[in-house]
Design an enzyme around this catalytic site. Structure first.
Site, PDB file in Angstrom:
ATOM      1  N   LYS A  54      43.029  44.224  47.171  1.00 62.91           N
ATOM      2  CA  LYS A  54      42.284  44.394  45.911  1.00 62.91           C
ATOM      3  C   LYS A  54      40.788  44.269  46.165  1.00 62.91           C
ATOM      4  CE  LYS A  54      45.961  42.646  42.963  1.00 62.91           C
ATOM      5  NZ  LYS A  54      46.637  41.436  42.501  1.00 62.91           N
ATOM      6  N   GLN A  98      46.057  35.676  40.466  1.00 63.86           N
ATOM      7  CA  GLN A  98      47.228  36.195  41.169  1.00 63.86           C
ATOM      8  C   GLN A  98      48.464  35.342  40.866  1.00 63.86           C
ATOM      9  OE1 GLN A  98      47.264  39.058  42.959  1.00 63.86           O
ATOM     10  NE2 GLN A  98      49.419  38.842  43.484  1.00 63.86           N
ATOM     11  N   ASP A 121      44.516  42.215  33.740  1.00 66.10           N
ATOM     12  CA  ASP A 121      45.967  42.316  33.929  1.00 66.10           C
ATOM     13  C   ASP A 121      46.685  42.655  32.619  1.00 66.10           C
ATOM     14  OD1 ASP A 121      47.099  41.981  36.482  1.00 66.10           O
ATOM     15  OD2 ASP A 121      46.627  39.836  36.499  1.00 66.10           O
TER      16      ASP A 121
HETATM   17  N1  GUN Z   1      51.587  39.340  41.287  1.00 76.66           N
HETATM   18  C1  GUN Z   1      52.335  40.464  41.495  1.00 76.66           C
HETATM   19  N2  GUN Z   1      51.893  41.473  40.721  1.00 76.66           N
HETATM   20  C2  GUN Z   1      50.849  40.997  40.019  1.00 76.66           C
HETATM   21  C3  GUN Z   1      49.974  41.576  39.069  1.00 76.66           C
HETATM   22  O1  GUN Z   1      50.066  42.756  38.682  1.00 76.66           O
HETATM   23  N3  GUN Z   1      49.004  40.760  38.579  1.00 76.66           N
HETATM   24  C4  GUN Z   1      48.887  39.462  38.970  1.00 76.66           C
HETATM   25  N4  GUN Z   1      47.921  38.729  38.421  1.00 76.66           N
HETATM   26  N5  GUN Z   1      49.687  38.888  39.856  1.00 76.66           N
HETATM   27  C5  GUN Z   1      50.645  39.664  40.370  1.00 76.66           C
END
Ligand code: GUN
Length: 300
Positions: A54, A98, A121
């Site tokens: 990311k 995350q 998100d």
């Molecule tokens: N962990 C796995 N997928 C995601 C996601 O799309 N967002 C977040 N914040 N954590 C994750």
């Protein structure tokens, strides 16, 4: 094989290109650089890989990336204090914590402490409610990516029968909301659904998001249907050698591709779209925060 392959990798590169163009213009015309803060608590190896990826892509599209890596023992109060600080920082337009968090931290409490306008998100209850009532929301990245691919392939989705397999807050439920907003007739199927094969066989659009490797078989699919496979499952692959593994989706690709009209592969389908949509959401949040027009084609 008869199905057309929906190339998520190529599509995601196009989305990131569009985001990068908008970022260049934001900088040149307004002196604004969008910023994304990613918070990682603990040392989960898969999460570390995602967060690194990311950060790299955020910088590649010209945005600022702020990474906050906290030890697994971080207290809830410490994490909430960091989120508070990011909420008020004008250089930060998007915040992503995350998941999963270590067990002693209350995920709902943490997510709902993020400023909804910075919740890239789309997990905050305000955004969930806004999406469900058809108002302007931040939309979860994976369903947004699926929607973009479906709109690109079909044009209008109006009147199509869509079956979403899986009822998670991250994918299944928001996906169903988005398809409903685009005037599909939507069914959510899950582990307790009776005659699930019959339910799926009625679908013009199948979105599989259950996390069960190769569960959906070609015999479940209506000829010509579009399949969006959200699953990313690692399974043993003894044919590749001792101890080897490979990634598969929630759909049995070989048999589904014989029947479907179009299908996303795993890997290279939905996966790359998720990060591309995170960047799109960060751009959207930045545009809204500055009272500027939203980027066209990059929102729901
Ligand atoms: N962990 C796995 N997928 C995601 C996601 O799309 N967002 C977040 N914040 N954590 C994750």
């Amino acid at each position: 094989m008869t199905a057309q392959i929906i190339d998520g990798k190529a599509f995601a590169a196009t989305v990131r290109g569009k985001v990068a163009e908008h970022v260049t213009r934001l900088k040149a015309d307004h002196g604004i650089t969008p910023g994304l803060a990613v918070v990682l608590v603990g040392e989960d190896p898969a999460s570390q890989v995602y967060v690194r990826s990311k950060g790299k892509m955020t910088v590649e599209v010209g945005m600022n990336s702020y990474e906050h890596k906290l030890p697994a023992e971080t207290s809830e109060a410490e994490l909430l204090a960091l989120i508070d600080q990011l909420n008020t920082d004008p250089a930060v337009h998007g915040i992503l914590v995350q998941l999963p968090l270590p067990g002693h931290l209350n995920e709902d409490l943490v997510i709902n402490s993020i400023d909804p306008a910075k919740d890239v998100d789309g997990f905050h209850i305000s955004n969930v409610g806004l999406l469900a009532t058809g108002q302007k929301a931040m939309v979860p990245c994976t369903p947004l990516g699926c929607l973009m691919m479906l709109r690109d392939y079909h044009g209008s989705l109006s009147g199509l029968n869509a079956v979403v397999i899986g009822r998670s807050n991250i994918v299944g439920k928001p996906m169903a909301q988005l398809l409903l907003r685009d005037s599909c007739t939507v069914t959510i199927a899950h582990s307790r659904t009776r005659d699930i094969e019959e339910v799926v066989r009625r679908a013009d659009i199948v979105v599989a998001a259950v996390g069960r490797p190769e569960m959906v078989k070609g015999g479940w699919i209506k000829p010509g249907a579009t399949i969006i496979d959200v699953g990313i499952n690692r399974i043993d692959a003894p044919e590749k050698g001792e101890g080897k593994t490979r990634l598969v989706g929630d759909c049995d690709f070989a048999s589904c591709a014989e029947v479907a009209g179009a299908i996303t592969p795993v890997p290279g389908g939905v996966g790359p779209m998720t990060i591309a949509c995170l960047l799109a959401n960060t751009l959207t949040a930045c545009s809204r925060a500055n009272g500027l027009a939203e980027p066209e084609g990059l929102t729901a």
